[in-house]
Design a protein around this motif. Structure first.
Motif, mmCIF file in Angstrom:
data_model
loop_
_atom_site.group_PDB
_atom_site.id
_atom_site.type_symbol
_atom_site.label_atom_id
_atom_site.label_comp_id
_atom_site.label_asym_id
_atom_site.label_seq_id
_atom_site.Cartn_x
_atom_site.Cartn_y
_atom_site.Cartn_z
ATOM 1 N N SER A 9 170.335 21.830 44.578
ATOM 2 C CA SER A 9 171.297 21.450 43.549
ATOM 3 C C SER A 9 171.479 19.948 43.577
ATOM 4 C CB SER A 9 172.670 22.062 43.824
ATOM 5 O OG SER A 9 172.563 23.444 43.931
ATOM 6 N N GLY A 10 171.554 19.383 42.389
ATOM 7 C CA GLY A 10 172.072 18.028 42.272
ATOM 8 C C GLY A 10 173.527 18.161 41.881
ATOM 9 N N ARG A 13 172.652 19.495 38.191
ATOM 10 C CA ARG A 13 171.433 20.252 37.876
ATOM 11 C C ARG A 13 171.026 21.152 39.034
ATOM 12 N NH1 ARG A 13 167.138 16.269 36.813
ATOM 13 N NH2 ARG A 13 168.275 15.145 38.409
ATOM 14 N N LEU A 15 167.613 23.505 40.674
ATOM 15 C CA LEU A 15 166.156 23.587 40.733
ATOM 16 C C LEU A 15 165.759 24.931 41.352
ATOM 17 C CD1 LEU A 15 163.805 21.551 40.278
ATOM 18 C CD2 LEU A 15 164.126 20.854 42.648
ATOM 19 N N LEU A 23 158.206 24.962 38.758
ATOM 20 C CA LEU A 23 159.645 24.921 39.010
ATOM 21 C C LEU A 23 160.385 25.095 37.704
ATOM 22 C CD1 LEU A 23 159.959 21.661 41.148
ATOM 23 C CD2 LEU A 23 159.860 23.997 42.002
ATOM 24 N N LEU A 25 163.900 23.531 36.134
ATOM 25 C CA LEU A 25 165.013 22.580 36.250
ATOM 26 C C LEU A 25 166.050 22.993 35.215
ATOM 27 C CD1 LEU A 25 163.543 18.947 36.325
ATOM 28 C CD2 LEU A 25 165.524 19.732 37.614
ATOM 29 N N HIS A 67 155.742 15.799 34.782
ATOM 30 C CA HIS A 67 155.766 17.171 35.304
ATOM 31 C C HIS A 67 156.121 18.230 34.269
ATOM 32 C CE1 HIS A 67 160.320 17.263 36.613
ATOM 33 N NE2 HIS A 67 160.164 16.781 35.402
ATOM 34 N N ARG A 81 155.796 21.100 36.707
ATOM 35 C CA ARG A 81 154.806 21.168 37.782
ATOM 36 C C ARG A 81 155.469 20.794 39.095
ATOM 37 N NH1 ARG A 81 149.479 17.601 37.307
ATOM 38 N NH2 ARG A 81 150.544 16.644 35.538
ATOM 39 N N ARG A 82 155.208 21.555 40.115
ATOM 40 C CA ARG A 82 155.774 21.211 41.422
ATOM 41 C C ARG A 82 154.989 20.048 42.034
ATOM 42 N NH1 ARG A 82 158.048 25.544 45.730
ATOM 43 N NH2 ARG A 82 159.196 24.041 47.001
ATOM 44 N N LEU A 83 155.712 19.047 42.464
ATOM 45 C CA LEU A 83 155.098 17.826 43.008
ATOM 46 C C LEU A 83 155.548 17.611 44.448
ATOM 47 C CD1 LEU A 83 156.028 15.490 39.984
ATOM 48 C CD2 LEU A 83 153.864 16.739 40.306
ATOM 49 N N MET A 85 157.407 14.964 45.994
ATOM 50 C CA MET A 85 158.167 13.819 45.497
ATOM 51 C C MET A 85 158.104 12.641 46.478
ATOM 52 S SD MET A 85 159.085 14.988 42.609
ATOM 53 C CE MET A 85 160.169 13.698 41.995
ATOM 54 N N GLU A 189 161.844 9.014 39.068
ATOM 55 C CA GLU A 189 161.342 9.577 40.322
ATOM 56 C C GLU A 189 159.926 10.066 40.083
ATOM 57 O OE1 GLU A 189 163.890 12.198 42.546
ATOM 58 O OE2 GLU A 189 165.679 11.189 41.787
ATOM 59 N N ASP A 201 161.430 14.639 37.736
ATOM 60 C CA ASP A 201 162.873 14.609 37.526
ATOM 61 C C ASP A 201 163.204 14.622 36.031
ATOM 62 O OD1 ASP A 201 165.263 14.570 39.227
ATOM 63 O OD2 ASP A 201 165.728 12.707 38.220
HETATM 64 C C1 Q0N Z 1 162.406 17.656 43.035
HETATM 65 N N1 Q0N Z 1 164.310 16.519 43.191
HETATM 66 C C2 Q0N Z 1 165.360 15.534 43.061
HETATM 67 C C3 Q0N Z 1 167.120 18.892 40.181
HETATM 68 C C4 Q0N Z 1 166.627 17.487 40.452
HETATM 69 N N2 Q0N Z 1 158.582 18.417 39.937
HETATM 70 C C5 Q0N Z 1 159.208 18.480 41.146
HETATM 71 N N3 Q0N Z 1 158.527 19.018 42.179
HETATM 72 C C6 Q0N Z 1 159.096 19.106 43.383
HETATM 73 N N4 Q0N Z 1 160.329 18.687 43.632
HETATM 74 C C7 Q0N Z 1 161.079 18.133 42.663
HETATM 75 C C8 Q0N Z 1 160.530 18.017 41.360
HETATM 76 C C9 Q0N Z 1 161.260 17.457 40.292
HETATM 77 N N5 Q0N Z 1 161.873 16.998 39.474
HETATM 78 C C10 Q0N Z 1 163.146 16.627 42.523
HETATM 79 N N6 Q0N Z 1 164.331 17.447 44.135
HETATM 80 C C11 Q0N Z 1 163.188 18.146 44.067
HETATM 81 C C12 Q0N Z 1 166.338 15.738 41.971
HETATM 82 N N7 Q0N Z 1 166.800 17.101 41.844
HETATM 83 C C13 Q0N Z 1 168.147 17.342 42.289
HETATM 84 C C14 Q0N Z 1 168.598 18.776 42.011
HETATM 85 O O1 Q0N Z 1 168.423 19.104 40.655
#
Ligand code: Q0N
Length: 285
Positions: A9-10, A13, A15, A23, A25, A67, A81-83, A85, A189, A201
């Motif tokens: 969680s942000g 937001r 995830l 993923l 979002l 992504h 797409r899962r990255l 980060m 990001e 992001d």
């Molecule tokens: C990821 N965050 C930081 C959502 C945003 N495409 C991705 N693949 C893997 N990890 C991430 C992403 C993206 N975007 C990005 N954390 C994981 C910001 N988050 C905070 C929580 O809400």
């Protein structure tokens, strides 16, 4: 479960992991001010931010891959797409605002960028500057030097994300200015898909950037926020000490703020927000 495993969680937001390196979002209607999430949401804020980010992703693909895979019919969630980060926030500043004002006043520099003497708060900088920061788990992100950033991601990778961040900012800031919105600064990001650098992001939204109304621009003082000014003014008026919990927002503040988010969406995209609600994929065309 359609939205898979909750990964994190942000402030506003969530995830979730899907099958196959994807993923979801989800942008909520929560709003934060003075770093505190308020108990009252802004209806459709998550949809506005999701739509705007998707709009920019669709228009910046030639600058940098991103992504985004799809916007879901609910308008507030995207499949990505899962990255892997990179653990660094890529901040670009085109104007002197926020933490940069204090840094400039005490050192004449911002994150190692020497700036001309005599700049006033909110002045446009001679050129946009890249000012990386580390992701703090809680509280504020911490500005770091180029040397520290190179120590974290490597000098070559740093040069690449600096170039891409500046190119993305210049494109979006020019575009937005033509539609009456100053993007004073913004945060990107990036992540890696194998060895490919990919923008992740949410990008170029009012939550990841400072949006200012261009018609009210008057350097020499802090500028009103395009989206959050009603909320800030209300919070100041209540005498709230800016520690949690924040105050509930009255209906007029909620309605005024929602209208500002929708206005930002419509000005930037040129698309009626109702059209986005009817079919969120309109922002991708
Ligand atoms: C990821 N965050 C930081 C959502 C945003 N495409 C991705 N693949 C893997 N990890 C991430 C992403 C993206 N975007 C990005 N954390 C994981 C910001 N988050 C905070 C929580 O809400």
């Amino acid at each position: 479960m359609t939205d898979g495993v909750h990964l994190g969680s942000g402030k506003v937001r969530e995830l979730y992991a899907l099958e196959g390196d994807r993923l979801v979002l989800v942008a909520s209607d929560r709003i934060s001010t003075f770093d505190v999430v308020l108990p009252t949401g802004i209806p459709d804020k998550g949809r506005v931010l999701t739509g705007l980010a998707a709009f920019w992703f669709a228009r910046t693909r030639s600058i940098c891959p991103n992504h985004l895979l799809a916007v879901r019919p609910d308008g507030r969630s995207t499949e990505c797409r899962r990255l892997d980060m990179l653990p660094i926030e890529c901040v670009v500043r085109g104007y002197l605002a926020g933490s940069a004002v204090k840094d400039y006043r005490t050192t004449g520099q911002v994150c190692g960028h020497p700036l001309p003497a005599g700049l006033a708060e909110s002045d446009r900088l001679p050129e946009p500057i890249f000012t990386p920061a580390t992701k703090a788990q809680t509280g504020h992100d911490e500005n770091i030097t180029r040397e520290q950033a190179a120590g974290i991601v490597g000098a070559e990778r740093l040069a690449e994300i600096e170039r891409l961040s500046l190119a993305l900012y210049r494109f979006a800031a020019d575009y937005a200015l033509g539609r009456g919105i100053i993007i004073a600064d913004t945060k990107f990001e990036f992540g890696l898909d194998g060895d490919q650098l990919v923008l992740g992001d949410e990008a170029l939204t009012p939550d990841s950037s400072r949006f200012w109304p261009a018609d009210q621009y008057a350097p020499g003082k802090a500028q009103p926020s395009f989206d959050k000014q009603f909320v800030r003014d209300f919070c100041e008026k209540t005498g709230w000490d800016k520690t949690p919990p924040g105050p509930e927002l009255p209906p007029a503040v909620v309605a005024g703020t929602r209208a500002r988010y929708v206005e930002a969406f419509e000005r930037l995209t040129g698309i009626p927000f109702a059209d986005y609600l009817a079919d969120p994929s309109v922002v991708l065309r």
